[in-house]
Design an enzyme around this catalytic site. Structure first.
Site, PDB file in Angstrom:
ATOM      1  N   ALA A  30       0.888  -1.173   0.000  1.00 38.03           N
ATOM      2  CA  ALA A  30       0.000   0.000   0.000  1.00 38.03           C
ATOM      3  C   ALA A  30       0.922   1.219   0.000  1.00 38.03           C
ATOM      4  O   ALA A  30       2.132   1.087  -0.182  1.00 38.03           O
ATOM      5  CB  ALA A  30      -0.921  -0.035   1.209  1.00 38.03           C
ATOM      6  N   SER A  72       8.533   7.566  10.652  1.00 38.26           N
ATOM      7  CA  SER A  72       7.691   8.768  10.622  1.00 38.26           C
ATOM      8  C   SER A  72       8.008   9.608   9.405  1.00 38.26           C
ATOM      9  O   SER A  72       9.150   9.678   8.956  1.00 38.26           O
ATOM     10  CB  SER A  72       7.905   9.607  11.876  1.00 38.26           C
ATOM     11  OG  SER A  72       7.161  10.809  11.742  1.00 38.26           O
ATOM     12  N   GLY A  73       6.971  10.271   8.904  1.00 42.27           N
ATOM     13  CA  GLY A  73       7.170  11.169   7.762  1.00 42.27           C
ATOM     14  C   GLY A  73       6.078  11.002   6.723  1.00 42.27           C
ATOM     15  O   GLY A  73       6.096  11.683   5.707  1.00 42.27           O
ATOM     16  N   VAL A 130       2.309  -4.091   6.392  1.00 41.23           N
ATOM     17  CA  VAL A 130       0.868  -4.318   6.216  1.00 41.23           C
ATOM     18  C   VAL A 130       0.120  -3.639   7.355  1.00 41.23           C
ATOM     19  O   VAL A 130       0.727  -3.097   8.286  1.00 41.23           O
ATOM     20  CB  VAL A 130       0.523  -5.829   6.165  1.00 41.23           C
ATOM     21  CG1 VAL A 130       1.281  -6.513   5.027  1.00 41.23           C
ATOM     22  CG2 VAL A 130       0.795  -6.521   7.490  1.00 41.23           C
ATOM     23  N   ASN A 136       2.885   0.794  12.129  1.00 42.74           N
ATOM     24  CA  ASN A 136       2.629   1.397  13.446  1.00 42.74           C
ATOM     25  C   ASN A 136       2.104   0.353  14.417  1.00 42.74           C
ATOM     26  O   ASN A 136       0.963   0.428  14.856  1.00 42.74           O
ATOM     27  CB  ASN A 136       1.591   2.529  13.297  1.00 42.74           C
ATOM     28  CG  ASN A 136       2.260   3.859  13.045  1.00 42.74           C
ATOM     29  OD1 ASN A 136       3.449   4.022  13.301  1.00 42.74           O
ATOM     30  ND2 ASN A 136       1.490   4.809  12.553  1.00 42.74           N
ATOM     31  N   LYS A 173       8.576   5.702  18.631  1.00 43.71           N
ATOM     32  CA  LYS A 173       7.699   6.247  17.577  1.00 43.71           C
ATOM     33  C   LYS A 173       6.335   6.624  18.173  1.00 43.71           C
ATOM     34  O   LYS A 173       5.740   7.646  17.811  1.00 43.71           O
ATOM     35  CB  LYS A 173       7.525   5.211  16.454  1.00 43.71           C
ATOM     36  CG  LYS A 173       6.417   5.529  15.455  1.00 43.71           C
ATOM     37  CD  LYS A 173       6.763   6.704  14.578  1.00 43.71           C
ATOM     38  CE  LYS A 173       5.667   7.343  13.777  1.00 43.71           C
ATOM     39  NZ  LYS A 173       4.623   6.603  13.176  1.00 43.71           N
ATOM     40  N   HIS A 206       6.760   9.848  19.957  1.00 40.79           N
ATOM     41  CA  HIS A 206       6.868  10.875  18.906  1.00 40.79           C
ATOM     42  C   HIS A 206       5.464  11.297  18.468  1.00 40.79           C
ATOM     43  O   HIS A 206       5.155  12.488  18.367  1.00 40.79           O
ATOM     44  CB  HIS A 206       7.660  10.302  17.721  1.00 40.79           C
ATOM     45  CG  HIS A 206       7.468  11.032  16.425  1.00 40.79           C
ATOM     46  ND1 HIS A 206       6.325  10.911  15.671  1.00 40.79           N
ATOM     47  CD2 HIS A 206       8.259  11.906  15.756  1.00 40.79           C
ATOM     48  CE1 HIS A 206       6.423  11.682  14.595  1.00 40.79           C
ATOM     49  NE2 HIS A 206       7.595  12.287  14.624  1.00 40.79           N
ATOM     50  N   ASN A 207       4.592  10.328  18.227  1.00 45.92           N
ATOM     51  CA  ASN A 207       3.242  10.662  17.777  1.00 45.92           C
ATOM     52  C   ASN A 207       2.456  11.382  18.870  1.00 45.92           C
ATOM     53  O   ASN A 207       1.666  12.279  18.581  1.00 45.92           O
ATOM     54  CB  ASN A 207       2.485   9.393  17.359  1.00 45.92           C
ATOM     55  CG  ASN A 207       2.926   8.910  15.995  1.00 45.92           C
ATOM     56  OD1 ASN A 207       4.029   9.223  15.546  1.00 45.92           O
ATOM     57  ND2 ASN A 207       2.095   8.147  15.323  1.00 45.92           N
ATOM     58  N   GLU A 230       3.469  14.806  18.748  1.00 47.68           N
ATOM     59  CA  GLU A 230       2.861  15.394  17.533  1.00 47.68           C
ATOM     60  C   GLU A 230       1.415  15.858  17.834  1.00 47.68           C
ATOM     61  O   GLU A 230       1.004  16.938  17.397  1.00 47.68           O
ATOM     62  CB  GLU A 230       2.882  14.318  16.447  1.00 47.68           C
ATOM     63  CG  GLU A 230       2.294  14.697  15.113  1.00 47.68           C
ATOM     64  CD  GLU A 230       2.290  13.482  14.174  1.00 47.68           C
ATOM     65  OE1 GLU A 230       3.351  12.836  13.983  1.00 47.68           O
ATOM     66  OE2 GLU A 230       1.213  13.162  13.628  1.00 47.68           O
ATOM     67  N   TYR A 231       0.666  15.054  18.585  1.00 45.04           N
ATOM     68  CA  TYR A 231      -0.697  15.451  18.965  1.00 45.04           C
ATOM     69  C   TYR A 231      -0.652  16.781  19.728  1.00 45.04           C
ATOM     70  O   TYR A 231      -1.428  17.695  19.463  1.00 45.04           O
ATOM     71  CB  TYR A 231      -1.319  14.399  19.902  1.00 45.04           C
ATOM     72  CG  TYR A 231      -2.049  13.249  19.247  1.00 45.04           C
ATOM     73  CD1 TYR A 231      -1.417  12.432  18.319  1.00 45.04           C
ATOM     74  CD2 TYR A 231      -3.361  12.952  19.585  1.00 45.04           C
ATOM     75  CE1 TYR A 231      -2.080  11.360  17.755  1.00 45.04           C
ATOM     76  CE2 TYR A 231      -4.038  11.881  19.019  1.00 45.04           C
ATOM     77  CZ  TYR A 231      -3.391  11.086  18.107  1.00 45.04           C
ATOM     78  OH  TYR A 231      -4.048  10.017  17.547  1.00 45.04           O
TER      79      TYR A 231
END
Ligand code: NAP
Length: 479
Positions: A11, A128-129, A74, A102, A182, A185-186, A189-190
């Site tokens: 994907a 990330s990115g 996946v 994730n 990670k 990190h997210n 980001e929030y």
């Protein structure tokens, strides 16, 4: 020709990572459950590098050099387990299975332990990115064994984002450490996005500044210590005019923020660790509240505002908001990094905060000028117990704190919600306080549950006989 790496799951993220490997000079064997995605990738981008088309996991595995490296991209959750179960019987001792999706770090820990028993390496990698990062150079946070990094790391470093020529990819720690980093990190980001939202709301509804004018303000702020990808794209989003209505685009977007779960995971994990990530938690809750549109509609008719007419805003309100935004953002990073320290102790990871900050300087969504300073704060010498104690940041925040207080009190008096600005200021004040009302909490807990307490200056554990003669006795330590 044997391929250097295999990618299964084509994907958007898997396809772009596979292209990134190929464009970096590696031969990449590609596979997807349904072969259409494999062929679509080859048709559109087959000339970008060396790809090996495969139709089954058996073919994928047999097309790889040893030790084999198979990267799974996946859908997170059960599909990852399903692919691992199909792969394991096809692999040999020493081969490396990489999950770059994730995944929850607990799943990664479980999978790593299970594959280790079979002599296989399992590497959970935080990436990330977004789509663009996957293709052009993401920030990469690999976990798993140190040994597996020796065989895999150089390839990941080659496809990663670069900051001043340095790869934004380093081994961060064993088993689920990469996915944990990670996840945090997210979470940051929030909070980063929520503080930007709070600044926007204040400039609009306290100062009456329209989105298109705010675009210029954010552009200007992007030339200050706030300089970051998220501030840069805020200016672009605010400048966007809706072609259907002629209104600012931000005014025609439904004000209900979605989430995929990594922010929620960060908060759940922080609660388990007892780590006070109040800014991250408030940003997750703010998205939750935004989604309660039915309740919000009723509230407008039944809940009184009780606001004040302030007359005039504090002078230089826009600059005050900028400083409050920076201070609150800094607190979110401090809380996230503090959570990483707690996790390092709990999960026995040797997380190096300077290296982690260095990974986030390019390629990822929270990339910001600030991260270079954060890296330096932890680099060399004795690390500060909290980012805010690093001399650079304690000075910056000392300069910002009067503006921060003015902004929060203005927001409160005008009835503008600022959950992260306000909770970050409370965290800051909580840290600074000599005595906290937690002493009273302990007294109450001892009263109703005989939970005992400790005394200032006297060793031991104590209980007051609240329902008796209220004398104090020494108690067995129940902590
Ligand atoms: P996705 O929509 O999460 O997943 C679709 C892919 O998973 C397809 O290749 C699909 O194959 C495959 N798949 C689903 N169930 C499967 C199963 N039971 N067995 C085998 N294959 C299965 O794809 P994505 O958006 O590219 O994301 C991949 C991972 O990267 C996710 O963990 C995501 O959270 C993470 N991630 C995404 C972003 C982003 O910006 N999108 C950023 C960072 C990380 P079929 O084609 O056959 O259906």
């Amino acid at each position: 020709m044997l391929a250097n790496i295999g990618v299964t799951g084509l994907a958007v993220m898997g396809a772009n990572l596979a292209r990134n490997f190929a464009r970096s000079g590696y031969t990449v064997a590609i596979h997807n459950r349904s072969v259409e995605k494999t062929d679509a990738l080859l048709e559109a981008h087959g000339d970008e590098g060396s790809f090996v088309r495969t139709e089954s996991l058996e073919q994928l595995v047999s097309s790889l050099e040893k030790p084999r490296r198979v990267l799974i991209m996946v859908k997170a959750g059960a599909p990852v387990d399903s692919v691992i179960d199909q792969l394991v019987p096809l692999l040999d001792e020493g081969d490396i299975v990489i999950d770059a999706g994730n995944s929850h770090f607990d799943d990664t820990r479980r999978r790593e332990a299970s594959l280790a028993e079979k002599g296989l390496h399992f590497v959970g990698v935080g990436v990330s990115g977004g789509e663009e990062g996957a293709l052009l150079g993401p920030s990469i946070m690999p976990g798993g064994s140190r040994e597996s990094y020796d065989a895999l790391g150089p390839m990941l470093e080659k496809i990663s984002a670069k900051y001043d020529g340095e790869p934004c990819c380093r081994w961060v720690g064993t088993d689920g450490a990469g996915h944990f980093v990670k996840m945090v990190h997210n979470g940051i980001e929030y909070a980063d996005m929520q503080v930007i939202g709070e600044a926007f709301d204040l400039l609009r509804h306290a100062a009456g500044i329209e989105p298109c004018e705010q675009a210029a303000i954010f552009e200007e702020w992007n030339r200050t210590e706030l300089s970051s990808y998220l501030i840069e794209i805020t200016a672009e989003v605010l400048a966007q005019v809706d072609s259907k209505t002629g209104k600012p685009l931000v005014d025609v977007i439904v004000d209900s923020a979605g989430q995929k779960g990594t922010g929620r995971w960060t908060v759940i994990s922080a609660l388990e660790l007892g780590s006070p990530v109040s800014g991250i938690a408030e940003s997750v809750f703010a998205r939750g509240l935004s989604s309660q549109r039915d309740q919000r509609a009723v509230a407008q008719g039944v809940l009184a505002a009780g606001t004040e007419d302030l007359g005039q805003l504090p002078a230089d309100f826009v600059e005050d908001v900028r400083q409050a935004l920076f201070a609150s953002k800094l607190v979110s990073y401090a809380q996230g990094l503090d959570m990483l320290s707690s996790a390092a102790g709990h999960y026995n990871w040797d997380l190096k905060l300077d290296e982690i900050a260095s990974l986030w300087r390019a390629g990822c969504i929270i990339r910001a000028r600030l991260l270079d300073e954060i890296m330096k704060a932890y680099d060399g010498g004795e690390a500060p117990k909290n980012l805010l104690f690093a001399p650079t940041f304690s000075r910056v925040i000392a300069d910002a704190v009067p503006a921060w207080r003015r902004v929060v009190s203005t927001a409160v008096r005008l009835g503008i919600p600022v959950p992260v600005f306000a909770s970050s200021l409370s965290y800051y004040d909580g840290l600074r306080r000599d005595r906290l009302p937690a002493a009273l909490t302990q007294g109450l807990r001892d009263y109703f549950g005989a939970h005992t307490y400790q005394r200032v200056g006297i060793e031991g554990t104590f209980h007051t006989l609240w329902s008796g003669d209220k004398t104090e006795i020494e108690a067995v330590d129940t902590h």
